[in-house]
Design an enzyme around this catalytic site. Structure first.
Site, mmCIF file in Angstrom:
data_model
loop_
_atom_site.group_PDB
_atom_site.id
_atom_site.type_symbol
_atom_site.label_atom_id
_atom_site.label_comp_id
_atom_site.label_asym_id
_atom_site.label_seq_id
_atom_site.Cartn_x
_atom_site.Cartn_y
_atom_site.Cartn_z
ATOM 1 N N GLY A 71 48.462 47.862 16.979
ATOM 2 C CA GLY A 71 49.477 47.302 16.095
ATOM 3 C C GLY A 71 49.085 47.305 14.626
ATOM 4 O O GLY A 71 49.895 47.639 13.752
ATOM 5 N N THR A 72 47.851 46.950 14.343
ATOM 6 C CA THR A 72 47.418 46.874 12.945
ATOM 7 C C THR A 72 47.513 48.248 12.286
ATOM 8 O O THR A 72 48.034 48.387 11.170
ATOM 9 C CB THR A 72 45.967 46.357 12.866
ATOM 10 O OG1 THR A 72 45.909 45.083 13.513
ATOM 11 C CG2 THR A 72 45.505 46.221 11.423
ATOM 12 N N ASN A 152 54.814 36.472 16.530
ATOM 13 C CA ASN A 152 53.631 36.170 17.343
ATOM 14 C C ASN A 152 53.308 34.684 17.393
ATOM 15 O O ASN A 152 52.742 34.200 18.357
ATOM 16 C CB ASN A 152 52.418 36.954 16.823
ATOM 17 C CG ASN A 152 52.237 36.852 15.334
ATOM 18 O OD1 ASN A 152 53.134 37.167 14.553
ATOM 19 N ND2 ASN A 152 51.080 36.394 14.913
ATOM 20 N N GLN A 180 55.072 42.078 19.630
ATOM 21 C CA GLN A 180 55.248 40.932 20.529
ATOM 22 C C GLN A 180 56.547 40.984 21.325
ATOM 23 O O GLN A 180 56.830 40.062 22.090
ATOM 24 C CB GLN A 180 55.191 39.614 19.746
ATOM 25 C CG GLN A 180 53.819 39.279 19.195
ATOM 26 C CD GLN A 180 52.821 38.817 20.254
ATOM 27 O OE1 GLN A 180 53.165 38.592 21.418
ATOM 28 N NE2 GLN A 180 51.562 38.680 19.859
ATOM 29 N N ALA A 201 49.281 48.065 23.208
ATOM 30 C CA ALA A 201 49.185 47.856 24.654
ATOM 31 C C ALA A 201 48.591 46.506 25.044
ATOM 32 O O ALA A 201 48.970 45.917 26.056
ATOM 33 C CB ALA A 201 48.347 48.972 25.291
ATOM 34 N N HIS A 202 47.654 45.991 24.226
ATOM 35 C CA HIS A 202 46.856 44.870 24.733
ATOM 36 C C HIS A 202 47.579 43.528 24.765
ATOM 37 O O HIS A 202 47.063 42.561 25.329
ATOM 38 C CB HIS A 202 45.519 44.766 23.983
ATOM 39 C CG HIS A 202 45.581 44.136 22.630
ATOM 40 N ND1 HIS A 202 45.334 42.796 22.444
ATOM 41 C CD2 HIS A 202 45.822 44.645 21.413
ATOM 42 C CE1 HIS A 202 45.423 42.523 21.142
ATOM 43 N NE2 HIS A 202 45.719 43.633 20.494
ATOM 44 N N THR A 238 40.605 62.494 17.376
ATOM 45 C CA THR A 238 40.685 62.936 18.774
ATOM 46 C C THR A 238 41.531 61.956 19.588
ATOM 47 O O THR A 238 41.319 60.740 19.527
ATOM 48 C CB THR A 238 39.266 63.056 19.379
ATOM 49 O OG1 THR A 238 38.536 63.979 18.576
ATOM 50 C CG2 THR A 238 39.309 63.550 20.815
ATOM 51 N N CYS A 326 43.995 35.544 13.937
ATOM 52 C CA CYS A 326 43.373 36.287 12.843
ATOM 53 C C CYS A 326 43.013 35.379 11.687
ATOM 54 O O CYS A 326 42.143 35.672 10.889
ATOM 55 C CB CYS A 326 44.321 37.363 12.331
ATOM 56 S SG CYS A 326 45.335 38.074 13.620
#
Ligand SMILES: *Cc1c(COP(=O)(O)O)cnc(C)c1O
Length: 390
Positions: A71-72, A152, A180, A201-202, A238, A326
């Site tokens: 996301g960041t 969030n 979110q 994803a997390h 990559t 954060c």
């Protein structure tokens, strides 16, 4: 009782089915997707299959979806990428008042160092922005609007479609941080009417370090990284094939579980809100009761510090969050709650409980047993609370 995890908006455990889907691409399928030999070609096939599945999930073309590290990075790529597109003479940005730091800070950087003008779109006491207000902020120099979908901290679901509709004629790019909301509520880029959309994803039972950015066909965007031709030169590096496969699997599972999970999380969070607000005096729900990502419950216990509640609950084996992870460690009230015009005594006493697939009513009952004495003890020691009550 085992430890209780109520911080799913910070991160989630990886679904075992996702782990299984990833493993072959870490082991025998380890090839570099950019290599021309059979190892590379096989990895490339897996990568492009994942891209197709993800694109179908959010309603875009596979060619419009770019893999990132999360996301960041996606937020930075959207905000900085549009701003760095030097063919544009436009230099005005508009962001929502409750954005994640991953949008807020690149926008502030551009304003402080990059010669951009920045306007902040205000929100009401539930965190909603007004389409009319947004339209009124647009000038002929506006290059980009960035307003998040699901918040969030409070779970507020912004009506992005109404915002994009209000500015459709103005020819301004619209980015939304949907980190979110994707996988938790229906997200379709066409229905939302956005040009760019970030996801990761997390937060939805996938691994950390993989996410993506939807970039509508025709949108001009300069890369943030240089050094290769991967992802059509827009995001060199990559490719994380196992991560891409995991993201696709994560969304497949989320789609399958959307209805039952939503129902369960709404019931549990409604139960929890009702109980807390009856058991404890001077508690306020931050954010709307209904138009909310249902797993997010942000409550203010006035007169005490959210951080102190968090630490006391941690000692009881309960994990939650004060404000966003954060910025925790600072005692400044959350910029999200400040933007929602919450009084300082309330904003500082905010705690976010974010529920998840493994949350049970028994776990919440345990929290409901531990929380009232914690709040009572902290309030007994709080001059601010005692003074307000006398
Ligand atoms: C977690 C989060 C991010 C950052 O995503 P990462 O994948 O952790 O970099 C961005 N925006 C929102 C709304 C988030 O909740």
């Amino acid at each position: 009782m085992d430890r209780i995890y109520l911080d799913h908006n910070a991160t989630t455990p990886v679904d075992p089915e996702v782990v299984q889907a990833m493993l072959p691409h870490l082991a025998e399928g380890f090839g570099n997707a950019s290599s021309a030999h059979s190892f590379g070609r096989e990895a490339k096939v897996a990568l492009e299959n994942a891209r197709e599945q993800i694109a179908a999930f959010i309603g875009c073309e596979p060619s419009e979806f770019y893999f990132t590290s999360g996301g960041t990075e996606s937020d930075n790529m959207a905000v900085q990428g549009v701003a760095r597109n030097l063919s544009s003479r436009k230099n005005h940005l508009i962001i929502g008042a409750t954005e994640h730091h991953a949008v807020l800070e690149p926008a502030e950087y551009l304003a402080n160092r990059g010669g951009f003008q920045l306007d902040v779109l205000p929100v009401d006491s539930d965190g909603f922005a007004s389409p009319e207000r947004l339209a009124s902020l647009i000038t002929d120099k506006t290059a980009l609007i960035s307003v998040m979908h699901g918040n969030n901290e409070t779970g507020t679901i912004q009506d992005i479609a109404a915002l994009t509709h209000a500015v459709r004629e103005k020819g301004v790019l619209f980015h939304t941080d949907a980190v979110q909301s994707v996988g938790k509520v229906k997200v379709n880029v066409k229905d939302l009417g956005v040009d760019l959309l970030s996801l990761t994803a997390h937060k939805i039972y996938g691994p950390k370090g993989i996410g993506g950015l939807f970039i509508r066909q025709g949108v001009k965007l300069a890369p943030v990284f240089y050094g290769g031709s991967h992802e059509k030169k827009r995001r060199p590096g990559t490719e994380n094939v196992a991560g891409a496969v995991a993201l696709a699997k994560t969304l497949e599972i989320a789609g399958r579980r959307l209805e039952p999970d939503t129902k369960m999380l709404r019931e549990l969070s409604d139960y929890f809100i009702d109980k807390v607000t009856t058991l404890i005096p001077d508690v306020a729900l931050n954010g709307p009761r209904d138009r909310r990502v249902p797993q997010t419950v942000n409550l203010s216990f006035s007169g005490i510090e959210g951080e102190s509640i968090l630490l006391s609950l941690d000692m009881e084996g309960i994990a939650c969050s004060s404000g966003s992870a954060c910025t925790s460690g600072t005692t400044e009230p959350s910029h999200v709650l400040v933007a929602m015009n919450k009084p300082k005594v309330e904003a500082q006493g905010a705690i976010r409980f974010s529920l998840g697939r493994s949350t049970t009513k028994e776990q919440l009952d345990y929290v409901l047993e531990k929380l009232p004495p914690v709040v009572e003890r902290l309030r007994a020691m709080s001059p601010v609370y005692q003074k307000a009550k006398s």
